[in-house]
Design a protein around this motif. Structure first.
Motif, PDB file in Angstrom:
ATOM      1  N   GLY A  31     -66.515 -52.338 -51.803  1.00  0.00           N
ATOM      2  CA  GLY A  31     -65.246 -51.409 -51.857  1.00  0.00           C
ATOM      3  C   GLY A  31     -65.557 -52.315 -53.979  1.00  0.00           C
ATOM      4  N   PHE A  32     -66.469 -52.909 -54.044  1.00  0.00           N
ATOM      5  CA  PHE A  32     -66.764 -53.610 -55.371  1.00  0.00           C
ATOM      6  C   PHE A  32     -67.925 -53.159 -56.186  1.00  0.00           C
ATOM      7  CE2 PHE A  32     -63.749 -56.379 -53.421  1.00  0.00           C
ATOM      8  CZ  PHE A  32     -63.165 -57.473 -54.982  1.00  0.00           C
ATOM      9  N   THR A  33     -67.894 -52.549 -57.893  1.00  0.00           N
ATOM     10  CA  THR A  33     -68.450 -52.154 -58.508  1.00  0.00           C
ATOM     11  C   THR A  33     -69.089 -53.262 -59.367  1.00  0.00           C
ATOM     12  OG1 THR A  33     -67.431 -50.345 -59.221  1.00  0.00           O
ATOM     13  CG2 THR A  33     -68.081 -49.700 -57.437  1.00  0.00           C
ATOM     14  N   SER A  34     -70.232 -53.292 -60.444  1.00  0.00           N
ATOM     15  CA  SER A  34     -71.010 -53.395 -61.553  1.00  0.00           C
ATOM     16  C   SER A  34     -70.821 -52.970 -62.255  1.00  0.00           C
ATOM     17  CB  SER A  34     -71.397 -54.852 -61.316  1.00  0.00           C
ATOM     18  OG  SER A  34     -72.868 -54.117 -61.311  1.00  0.00           O
ATOM     19  N   ARG A  35     -70.986 -53.450 -63.551  1.00  0.00           N
ATOM     20  CA  ARG A  35     -71.523 -52.438 -64.728  1.00  0.00           C
ATOM     21  C   ARG A  35     -71.982 -53.600 -65.724  1.00  0.00           C
ATOM     22  NH1 ARG A  35     -68.219 -49.832 -69.438  1.00  0.00           N
ATOM     23  NH2 ARG A  35     -65.489 -51.111 -69.028  1.00  0.00           N
ATOM     24  N   ILE A  36     -73.283 -53.089 -66.679  1.00  0.00           N
ATOM     25  CA  ILE A  36     -73.373 -54.082 -67.418  1.00  0.00           C
ATOM     26  C   ILE A  36     -72.643 -53.637 -69.111  1.00  0.00           C
ATOM     27  CG2 ILE A  36     -75.851 -54.485 -69.295  1.00  0.00           C
ATOM     28  CD1 ILE A  36     -77.029 -54.212 -66.786  1.00  0.00           C
ATOM     29  N   VAL A  37     -72.015 -54.444 -69.917  1.00  0.00           N
ATOM     30  CA  VAL A  37     -71.625 -53.837 -71.337  1.00  0.00           C
ATOM     31  C   VAL A  37     -72.287 -54.264 -72.186  1.00  0.00           C
ATOM     32  CG1 VAL A  37     -68.959 -53.782 -69.918  1.00  0.00           C
ATOM     33  CG2 VAL A  37     -69.715 -55.747 -70.597  1.00  0.00           C
ATOM     34  N   ALA A  38     -72.870 -54.925 -72.135  1.00  0.00           N
ATOM     35  CA  ALA A  38     -73.511 -55.632 -72.842  1.00  0.00           C
ATOM     36  C   ALA A  38     -74.622 -56.916 -73.051  1.00  0.00           C
ATOM     37  CB  ALA A  38     -72.749 -56.611 -74.280  1.00  0.00           C
ATOM     38  N   ARG A  39     -75.844 -56.304 -73.609  1.00  0.00           N
ATOM     39  CA  ARG A  39     -77.400 -57.227 -73.343  1.00  0.00           C
ATOM     40  C   ARG A  39     -77.130 -57.777 -74.430  1.00  0.00           C
ATOM     41  NH1 ARG A  39     -80.512 -56.094 -69.472  1.00  0.00           N
ATOM     42  NH2 ARG A  39     -79.782 -54.339 -68.400  1.00  0.00           N
ATOM     43  N   SER A  40     -77.854 -59.202 -74.490  1.00  0.00           N
ATOM     44  CA  SER A  40     -77.702 -59.915 -76.175  1.00  0.00           C
ATOM     45  C   SER A  40     -79.141 -59.747 -76.879  1.00  0.00           C
ATOM     46  CB  SER A  40     -78.418 -61.773 -75.571  1.00  0.00           C
ATOM     47  OG  SER A  40     -77.450 -62.030 -75.240  1.00  0.00           O
ATOM     48  N   GLY A  41     -79.165 -59.115 -78.417  1.00  0.00           N
ATOM     49  CA  GLY A  41     -80.521 -58.404 -78.774  1.00  0.00           C
ATOM     50  C   GLY A  41     -80.146 -56.921 -78.660  1.00  0.00           C
ATOM     51  N   GLN A  42     -79.222 -56.298 -78.004  1.00  0.00           N
ATOM     52  CA  GLN A  42     -79.115 -55.002 -78.585  1.00  0.00           C
ATOM     53  C   GLN A  42     -77.707 -54.530 -78.580  1.00  0.00           C
ATOM     54  OE1 GLN A  42     -80.735 -53.231 -74.483  1.00  0.00           O
ATOM     55  NE2 GLN A  42     -81.985 -54.424 -74.178  1.00  0.00           N
ATOM     56  N   THR A  43     -77.300 -52.978 -79.668  1.00  0.00           N
ATOM     57  CA  THR A  43     -76.221 -52.651 -79.972  1.00  0.00           C
ATOM     58  C   THR A  43     -75.791 -52.319 -78.521  1.00  0.00           C
ATOM     59  OG1 THR A  43     -77.230 -52.119 -81.752  1.00  0.00           O
ATOM     60  CG2 THR A  43     -75.130 -50.486 -80.842  1.00  0.00           C
ATOM     61  N   VAL A  44     -74.048 -53.065 -78.987  1.00  0.00           N
ATOM     62  CA  VAL A  44     -72.975 -52.479 -77.625  1.00  0.00           C
ATOM     63  C   VAL A  44     -72.847 -50.943 -77.392  1.00  0.00           C
ATOM     64  CG1 VAL A  44     -70.890 -53.087 -76.913  1.00  0.00           C
ATOM     65  CG2 VAL A  44     -72.398 -55.057 -77.937  1.00  0.00           C
ATOM     66  N   PRO A  45     -73.243 -50.667 -76.518  1.00  0.00           N
ATOM     67  CA  PRO A  45     -72.746 -49.139 -76.652  1.00  0.00           C
ATOM     68  C   PRO A  45     -71.967 -48.893 -77.543  1.00  0.00           C
ATOM     69  CG  PRO A  45     -73.918 -49.614 -74.094  1.00  0.00           C
ATOM     70  CD  PRO A  45     -73.649 -51.257 -75.703  1.00  0.00           C
ATOM     71  N   GLY A  46     -71.942 -47.426 -77.399  1.00  0.00           N
ATOM     72  CA  GLY A  46     -70.436 -46.953 -78.513  1.00  0.00           C
ATOM     73  C   GLY A  46     -69.940 -47.587 -79.823  1.00  0.00           C
ATOM     74  N   THR A  47     -70.768 -48.441 -80.305  1.00  0.00           N
ATOM     75  CA  THR A  47     -70.675 -49.505 -81.175  1.00  0.00           C
ATOM     76  C   THR A  47     -71.811 -49.481 -82.169  1.00  0.00           C
ATOM     77  OG1 THR A  47     -71.138 -51.699 -80.781  1.00  0.00           O
ATOM     78  CG2 THR A  47     -69.121 -50.368 -79.937  1.00  0.00           C
ATOM     79  N   SER A  48     -72.297 -50.041 -83.303  1.00  0.00           N
ATOM     80  CA  SER A  48     -73.128 -50.694 -84.183  1.00  0.00           C
ATOM     81  C   SER A  48     -73.368 -52.189 -84.048  1.00  0.00           C
ATOM     82  CB  SER A  48     -72.664 -50.368 -85.738  1.00  0.00           C
ATOM     83  OG  SER A  48     -72.156 -50.500 -86.193  1.00  0.00           O
ATOM     84  N   TYR A  49     -72.469 -52.897 -83.422  1.00  0.00           N
ATOM     85  CA  TYR A  49     -73.080 -54.467 -82.742  1.00  0.00           C
ATOM     86  C   TYR A  49     -73.797 -55.253 -82.130  1.00  0.00           C
ATOM     87  CZ  TYR A  49     -71.274 -59.542 -82.509  1.00  0.00           C
ATOM     88  OH  TYR A  49     -71.433 -60.403 -82.781  1.00  0.00           O
ATOM     89  N   VAL A  50     -74.707 -55.671 -82.668  1.00  0.00           N
ATOM     90  CA  VAL A  50     -75.511 -56.033 -82.057  1.00  0.00           C
ATOM     91  C   VAL A  50     -74.781 -57.090 -81.331  1.00  0.00           C
ATOM     92  CG1 VAL A  50     -78.315 -57.966 -81.395  1.00  0.00           C
ATOM     93  CG2 VAL A  50     -77.610 -55.393 -82.753  1.00  0.00           C
ATOM     94  N   TRP A  51     -75.196 -57.461 -79.808  1.00  0.00           N
ATOM     95  CA  TRP A  51     -74.116 -58.732 -78.797  1.00  0.00           C
ATOM     96  C   TRP A  51     -75.208 -59.615 -79.531  1.00  0.00           C
ATOM     97  CZ3 TRP A  51     -70.048 -58.999 -77.891  1.00  0.00           C
ATOM     98  CH2 TRP A  51     -69.047 -59.790 -76.385  1.00  0.00           C
ATOM     99  N   HIS A  52     -74.478 -60.907 -78.966  1.00  0.00           N
ATOM    100  CA  HIS A  52     -75.066 -62.258 -79.212  1.00  0.00           C
ATOM    101  C   HIS A  52     -76.027 -63.187 -78.543  1.00  0.00           C
ATOM    102  CE1 HIS A  52     -71.782 -63.458 -77.441  1.00  0.00           C
ATOM    103  NE2 HIS A  52     -71.837 -63.928 -76.950  1.00  0.00           N
ATOM    104  N   ALA A  53     -76.711 -64.225 -78.444  1.00  0.00           N
ATOM    105  CA  ALA A  53     -77.617 -64.653 -77.671  1.00  0.00           C
ATOM    106  C   ALA A  53     -76.508 -65.108 -76.601  1.00  0.00           C
ATOM    107  CB  ALA A  53     -78.429 -64.907 -78.391  1.00  0.00           C
ATOM    108  N   ALA A  54     -77.336 -65.955 -75.600  1.00  0.00           N
ATOM    109  CA  ALA A  54     -75.749 -66.916 -75.037  1.00  0.00           C
ATOM    110  C   ALA A  54     -75.194 -67.491 -74.546  1.00  0.00           C
ATOM    111  CB  ALA A  54     -77.265 -68.431 -75.576  1.00  0.00           C
TER     112      ALA A  54
END
Length: 385
Positions: free
Chosen positions: A55-78
């Motif tokens: 009944g549970f599901t996961s998704r990835i919302v951000a990855r370090s060094g990559q642009t957050v989908p739907g934005t122009s912001y690069v997600w931080h490290a660690a």
């Protein structure tokens, strides 16, 4: 009134003051023991490497060094400690960056459907921002885990300039939790001989000035009644804050801290314990100790901690087998998710969306084992609320 309805109404009434919910009971007097999870057994890992119950599901919302989908912001490290906040019809998730010399914090903003609408840097130029805590007035306290570390107050809703709060002490800060009843903020210290503190602002809601106090009790006690003494020099120089009060009780590697309903819980990774303090009476005890469980301990490498409106605690592992475990009000501890393929990482920043239906957290170093490989997840499912 039905217990769940009462808890839900209490949660709505206090709003951002609790953020993750209102815990009216958890971890009874006997330290938690292994048992069946209220969500059932974990299934095989999904495509994101997350093992979850039915009944549970996961998704990835951000990855370090990559642009957050739907934005122009690069997600931080660690990515490390985190918290969720209401934001109009949506919500926000704040996350620290535990990078030496260039840490800080960032925010993800979601609409009512859970789509990321924006992302922004909240704090830059700081060091090893490990965990922290949310305030009832909507700011995020980002804590530096260095010997002269400071607490920085950031503003997720507006992105206004962050402000250092040196009155809260300069030491190896880990996490913070606000107690609006006593109008204090509890603070952990990530040292093998660290202390447990509380900061008493001169004016609640203004952290510019106040008094730093340290918990005092017998050195070896795992239960009893604590007292509080003022730390004479919160600046910690030349004498560290943890050594200024001779009666101070020392804890082996303070990590996460969580407050709700006159109770504060905090974790110590050096001895795999979860501590519990009745804030009204100052009585303390163990809520969990891996050396006191029957059989194999399901929870080791205890780290960040949060809670739900139902009364469950959720503790993330730094080590062990990379799980988040639940500690129920009946003092049962069991895994509710596990990461696979993240052998050189740790789970950080667990926090629930305001309605309790989504759990956010990060794998600090992802599958690469590097701070540049961090992954921030969202898990949805029938969490108890």
């Amino acid at each position: 009134m039905d217990r769940r309805l009462f808890l839900r109404s209490a949660f709505v009434g206090v709003g951002v003051a609790t953020l993750s919910g209102v815990v009216l009971e958890a971890a009874s007097a006997v330290p938690a023991q292994p048992g069946a999870s209220p969500y059932g057994s974990l299934l095989a890992a999904d495509a994101n490497g997350v093992a979850l119950p039915t009944g549970f599901t996961s998704r990835i919302v951000a990855r370090s060094g990559q642009t957050v989908p739907g934005t122009s912001y690069v997600w931080h490290a660690a990515p490390d400690g985190g918290a969720c906040y209401p934001n109009g019809s949506g919500w926000m998730y704040v996350s620290n960056s535990e990078v030496s010399g260039s840490g800080g914090a960032s925010v993800l903003r979601f609409d009512s459907a859970g789509t990321v609408t924006s992302a922004q840097r909240l704090l830059s130029g700081t060091s090893s921002n490990c965990a922290g805590g949310a305030t009832p007035w909507g700011s995020w306290l980002s804590c530096e885990e260095t010997s002269t570390g400071r607490v920085w107050e950031t503003y997720p809703a507006t992105g206004a300039a962050a402000v250092a709060r040196p009155a809260m002490g300069r030491f190896t800060h880990e996490a913070a939790a606000c107690d609006p009843v006593r109008q204090v903020i509890y603070l952990t210290e990530d040292r093998t001989d660290g202390c447990f503190y509380r900061f008493r602002p001169t004016t609640w809601g203004n952290l510019a000035t106040g008094t730093l106090e340290v918990l005092c009790a017998s050195a070896s006690a795992t239960s009893g009644t604590a007292t509080w003494q003022t730390v004479p020099d919160p600046d910690g120089s030349p004498t560290s804050t943890r050594t200024q009060v001779s009666a101070a009780k020392h804890f082996n590697g303070g990590e996460g801290v969580y407050y709700a309903n006159d109770t504060v819980w905090w974790t110590t990774k050096g001895d795999n314990r979860v501590w519990k303090l009745n804030c009204a009476t100052n009585a303390f005890e163990l809520a969990y100790d891996d050396s006191l469980v029957s059989g194999t301990a399901p929870l080791t490498g205890v780290d960040n901690i949060t809670g739900s409106s139902y009364g469950d605690l959720y503790v993330a592992e730094d080590g062990g087998n990379l799980e988040i475990c639940v500690i129920t009000p009946a003092a049962v501890v069991a895994p509710i998710l596990r990461l696979t393929g993240h052998n050189s990482s740790e789970i950080t920043g667990p926090a629930f969306s305001p309605d309790g239906s989504r759990l956010y957290f990060s794998s600090q170093r992802g599958t690469t084992g590097s701070s540049s490989g961090g992954i921030t997840f969202e898990v949805r499912g029938p969490f108890r609320t």
